[in-house]
Design a protein around this motif. Structure first.
Motif: not given
Length: 260
Positions: A202, A229-233, A255
């Protein structure tokens, strides 16, 4: 021989990053030195001792090259109790980082002061460690220069805790200010946060620092969490301490850094 006498040196009015200011991902300048340079610009713009930088937000808009950098400052508001200052860092003809600072005027408030101690052991007696594991074989830079003493490292569940210190000044012969010291170090909270169940690596795209009093001493204590989160954010957050007690909080947007 590594260039590690200071994070930058002056070339006229330009700031030239040293090897010690580098980040692990390439011939780039780390976010901590960038934040420290912007904090310095804000402080030098303001000469009222009763105004305190209560918030500093740094937007890391582009990768900052290890090339000469220019800093510019302009006031956005100058009131009796609140000043807002903008600082911009430029490489060539491109703005690469931007900061906005809120400076608040001190006032005396009736009532008892907070009775709160640091909720983990102080730095004395803790062995020096590394911000990033040396076995990763990353490019040498500011992450190696920062002195770290772990109370609970990145393998901790939920919250990591560490004391950190920057042993180098921003510029040769110029002591690192209290605000500059904190600004340099808080960039580390994403790297120092618990690994958690979602693997990165990250990186942070900003730094927002809130302070209610000046940092004292040499070691900054951090109690760090990361919510991803699984959103990559996600968000990395830290409560900040000196050896006397709490001094404020810091937050970063993070991110996933896709390697290769």
């Amino acid at each position: 021989m590594r260039d590690n006498q200071a994070l930058f040196h002056l070339d006229g009015e330009l700031f030239v990053p040293s090897e010690a200011a580098g980040n692990p991902w390439g011939e780039l300048t780390g976010g901590g030195p960038v934040a420290g340079l912007l904090a310095r610009a804000v402080e030098r713009h303001t000469n009222d001792p009763d105004l305190f930088v209560a918030r500093l937000t740094v937007d890391l808009m582009r990768p900052v090259p290890r090339t000469p950098l220019a800093a510019a400052v302009r006031p956005l508001r100058t009131g009796k109790r609140l000043h807002v200052v903008e600082a911009t860092l430029t490489a060539g003809d491109k703005d690469v980082a931007h900061a906005t600072a809120q400076l608040l005027r001190h006032s005396d408030v009736d009532g008892p002061g907070p009775d709160e101690a640091v909720p983990f052991p102080g730095p004395d007696g803790i062995a020096d460690g590394h911000l990033l594991p040396p076995e990763l074989g990353l490019r040498w830079g500011v992450h190696d220069v920062v002195q770290v003493r772990w109370v609970a490292d990145q393998s901790a569940t939920g919250t990591s805790r560490a004391w950190m210190r920057m042993p180098l000044p921003l510029l040769p012969g110029e002591p690192l200010s209290q605000l500059g010291h904190v600004a340099v170090l808080v960039d580390c909270i994403s790297a120092a946060s618990p690994v958690g169940p979602i693997f990165g690596p990250w990186i942070n795209t900003d730094i927002t620092l809130y302070l209610h009093r000046p940092f004292e001493g040499e070691w900054l204590g951090m109690e760090i969490r990361r919510d991803v989160q699984p959103t990559g954010i996600g968000v990395a957050s830290a409560r900040l301490y000196d050896e006397r007690g709490p001094i404020g909080n810091a937050h970063e947007a993070v991110m996933v850094n896709q390697l290769g």
